[in-house]
Scaffold this active site. Sequence first.
Site, PDB file in Angstrom:
ATOM      1  N   GLU A  94       0.825  -1.209   0.000  1.00 39.87           N
ATOM      2  CA  GLU A  94       0.000   0.000   0.000  1.00 39.87           C
ATOM      3  C   GLU A  94       0.857   1.255   0.000  1.00 39.87           C
ATOM      4  O   GLU A  94       1.945   1.275   0.573  1.00 39.87           O
ATOM      5  CB  GLU A  94      -0.831   0.052   1.286  1.00 39.87           C
ATOM      6  CG  GLU A  94      -1.673  -1.160   1.501  1.00 39.87           C
ATOM      7  CD  GLU A  94      -2.360  -1.155   2.861  1.00 39.87           C
ATOM      8  OE1 GLU A  94      -3.000  -2.155   3.177  1.00 39.87           O
ATOM      9  OE2 GLU A  94      -2.233  -0.156   3.590  1.00 39.87           O
ATOM     10  N   CYS A 107       3.051   8.244   2.025  1.00 32.60           N
ATOM     11  CA  CYS A 107       3.417   7.206   2.997  1.00 32.60           C
ATOM     12  C   CYS A 107       3.685   5.928   2.197  1.00 32.60           C
ATOM     13  O   CYS A 107       2.809   5.453   1.465  1.00 32.60           O
ATOM     14  CB  CYS A 107       2.260   7.019   3.971  1.00 32.60           C
ATOM     15  SG  CYS A 107       2.535   5.671   5.123  1.00 32.60           S
ATOM     16  N   CYS A 114       5.241  -7.963   7.809  1.00 33.03           N
ATOM     17  CA  CYS A 114       6.239  -7.452   8.741  1.00 33.03           C
ATOM     18  C   CYS A 114       6.512  -8.523   9.784  1.00 33.03           C
ATOM     19  O   CYS A 114       5.608  -9.234  10.213  1.00 33.03           O
ATOM     20  CB  CYS A 114       5.736  -6.182   9.430  1.00 33.03           C
ATOM     21  SG  CYS A 114       6.960  -5.473  10.558  1.00 33.03           S
ATOM     22  N   CYS A 118       3.701  -6.481  15.990  1.00 30.56           N
ATOM     23  CA  CYS A 118       2.977  -5.581  16.906  1.00 30.56           C
ATOM     24  C   CYS A 118       1.489  -5.967  16.891  1.00 30.56           C
ATOM     25  O   CYS A 118       0.902  -6.108  15.809  1.00 30.56           O
ATOM     26  CB  CYS A 118       3.158  -4.130  16.491  1.00 30.56           C
ATOM     27  SG  CYS A 118       4.905  -3.691  16.354  1.00 30.56           S
ATOM     28  N   CYS A 121      -1.337  -4.007  14.873  1.00 28.64           N
ATOM     29  CA  CYS A 121      -1.045  -3.547  13.512  1.00 28.64           C
ATOM     30  C   CYS A 121      -1.482  -4.591  12.483  1.00 28.64           C
ATOM     31  O   CYS A 121      -1.117  -5.772  12.584  1.00 28.64           O
ATOM     32  CB  CYS A 121       0.457  -3.287  13.394  1.00 28.64           C
ATOM     33  SG  CYS A 121       1.019  -3.009  11.704  1.00 28.64           S
ATOM     34  N   CYS A 338      -2.018   1.485   8.422  1.00 29.55           N
ATOM     35  CA  CYS A 338      -0.992   0.570   7.934  1.00 29.55           C
ATOM     36  C   CYS A 338      -1.537  -0.850   7.700  1.00 29.55           C
ATOM     37  O   CYS A 338      -1.999  -1.501   8.618  1.00 29.55           O
ATOM     38  CB  CYS A 338       0.102   0.568   8.993  1.00 29.55           C
ATOM     39  SG  CYS A 338       1.409  -0.578   8.788  1.00 29.55           S
TER      40      CYS A 338
HETATM   41  N1  SAH Z   1       7.355  -0.478  11.131  1.00 29.93           N
HETATM   42  C1  SAH Z   1       7.498   0.910  11.341  1.00 29.93           C
HETATM   43  C2  SAH Z   1       6.816   1.754  10.284  1.00 29.93           C
HETATM   44  C3  SAH Z   1       5.477   1.277   9.804  1.00 29.93           C
HETATM   45  S1  SAH Z   1       4.170   1.370  10.980  1.00 29.93           S
HETATM   46  C4  SAH Z   1       7.032   1.290  12.730  1.00 29.93           C
HETATM   47  O1  SAH Z   1       6.432   0.460  13.404  1.00 29.93           O
HETATM   48  O2  SAH Z   1       7.308   2.424  13.135  1.00 29.93           O
HETATM   49  C5  SAH Z   1       3.890   3.127  11.054  1.00 29.93           C
HETATM   50  C6  SAH Z   1       3.224   3.589  12.314  1.00 29.93           C
HETATM   51  O3  SAH Z   1       1.853   3.161  12.356  1.00 29.93           O
HETATM   52  C7  SAH Z   1       3.880   3.073  13.582  1.00 29.93           C
HETATM   53  O4  SAH Z   1       4.030   4.097  14.515  1.00 29.93           O
HETATM   54  C8  SAH Z   1       2.869   2.057  14.053  1.00 29.93           C
HETATM   55  O5  SAH Z   1       2.979   1.815  15.420  1.00 29.93           O
HETATM   56  C9  SAH Z   1       1.573   2.704  13.654  1.00 29.93           C
HETATM   57  N2  SAH Z   1       0.421   1.816  13.623  1.00 29.93           N
HETATM   58  C10 SAH Z   1       0.365   0.559  13.136  1.00 29.93           C
HETATM   59  N3  SAH Z   1      -0.875   0.064  13.279  1.00 29.93           N
HETATM   60  C11 SAH Z   1      -1.621   1.024  13.884  1.00 29.93           C
HETATM   61  C12 SAH Z   1      -2.972   1.113  14.297  1.00 29.93           C
HETATM   62  N4  SAH Z   1      -3.793   0.097  14.139  1.00 29.93           N
HETATM   63  N5  SAH Z   1      -3.386   2.253  14.869  1.00 29.93           N
HETATM   64  C13 SAH Z   1      -2.542   3.300  15.041  1.00 29.93           C
HETATM   65  N6  SAH Z   1      -1.261   3.287  14.645  1.00 29.93           N
HETATM   66  C14 SAH Z   1      -0.791   2.152  14.094  1.00 29.93           C
HETATM   67 FE1  SF4 Z   2       5.719  -3.922  11.673  1.00 26.78          FE
HETATM   68 FE2  SF4 Z   2       3.322  -2.869  12.056  1.00 26.78          FE
HETATM   69 FE3  SF4 Z   2       4.995  -3.161  14.119  1.00 26.78          FE
HETATM   70 FE4  SF4 Z   2       5.513  -1.299  12.241  1.00 26.78          FE
HETATM   71  S1  SF4 Z   2       3.755  -1.353  13.622  1.00 26.78           S
HETATM   72  S2  SF4 Z   2       6.935  -2.796  13.139  1.00 26.78           S
HETATM   73  S3  SF4 Z   2       4.703  -2.375  10.421  1.00 26.78           S
HETATM   74  S4  SF4 Z   2       4.092  -4.828  12.920  1.00 26.78           S
END
Ligand code: SAH
Ligand code: SF4
Length: 349
Positions: A94, A107, A114, A118, A121, A338
């Site tokens: 995306e 973005c 990934c 997390c 996410c 994301c």
């Molecule tokens: N992997 C990197 C960059 C991609 S994620 C990272 O984790 O920083 C980009 C941002 O989106 C990160 O700050 C992540 O914590 C946030 N993010 C992911 N899923 C989310 C969600 N469901 N709600 C809010 N922020 C989210």
């Molecule tokens: Fe990976 Fe999503 Fe965690 Fe960023 S927030 S490191 S994309 S799992």
Amino acid sequence: MDEIQSVYDLSLDELTRLVIDLGEPSFRSVQIWQWLYQHYVTDYLSMTNLPSSLRDSLKDILPFPEPEVVTFQRSSDEHTEKVLFKLPDGNYIEAVLMRYKKRRTLCISTQAGCAMGCVFCATGQMGFVRNLSVGEIVHQVLYFAGRLSEVGDRVTNIVVMGMGEPLHNYDNTLAAVNILTDPKGFDLGARKITISTVGLVPAIRRFADEGRQLRLAISLHAASDAERNKLIPIGKRWPIAELMEAARYYILKTGRRITFELALINEENDTPEHAQRLGSLLQGMLCHVNLIPLNPTREYGGQPSSISRVAAFQRELDRFGVSSTVRVRRGIDIQAGCGQLRDRVVRGK
Ligand code: SAH
Ligand code: SF4
């Protein structure tokens, strides 16, 4: 470097070597570079100042990538556009364009899936599939640059905050950034590019040593290890104390402010006590905090913090002199979080 798949995989130096290998004068590479990164052409036929023999050879050796645009969506307020690309091997990635006043912030993704897991996410929930190539990262930018140029507009900022962990695909991410900041081509200022990381400590130090003015964002989400590790499994490997040392190292090396990101989840990490812990952790540091109410995802039960809880959180941070901005995720109606558009298209939400 990985095997060359497309014209966007190459740096200007690599392109120059290739042109010389083809028996052409080296200045041809700058001509090609300008067609690619200043005029955004997407075929060799349009490169009218090149000899046709060279155009023919290039067509075979360095194809233009052709990811399929599976969905193109515009948010109801028209400020956000999101594209889901299907790569030739069937993976989806995306990219999102956000318009805000004169800014055109893009973005972009660096991996399919990934590995960091997390819990909140959508990309983490799908697991790791593969790294994107240099060309696949660059192409996302060129796609939007081309579209914007049709209306006399351009990409002004890039945030590497799409699918994947950029510092887990370090070499390709940095190679893509180098291409996009090349002064003879796309020429985006390093200060206009933000790399967001979940906190890979050795890679943050390496990033600081690059000697670039690239911005860094760290996804912190909680100020204590116990709470952070519940959300971000990789936190167990690099505790917050080590992460903060690496963050200070980046500030020392670059003189730049760091952004810390917090997805605020109702009752999980958004109480005044949480804010106070964060305030004392970041007090006096050259940093800024982005507070983003959670974007709900399929496999995580947490709820976004209410506006009033976010405001209370921000007031606590103020008391510690820690500056923060509340960012409401834009384009929620088009799954601009994301990994969320892929989730809807592939799994059917
Ligand atoms: N992997 C990197 C960059 C991609 S994620 C990272 O984790 O920083 C980009 C941002 O989106 C990160 O700050 C992540 O914590 C946030 N993010 C992911 N899923 C989310 C969600 N469901 N709600 C809010 N922020 C989210
Ligand atoms: Fe990976 Fe999503 Fe965690 Fe960023 S927030 S490191 S994309 S799992």
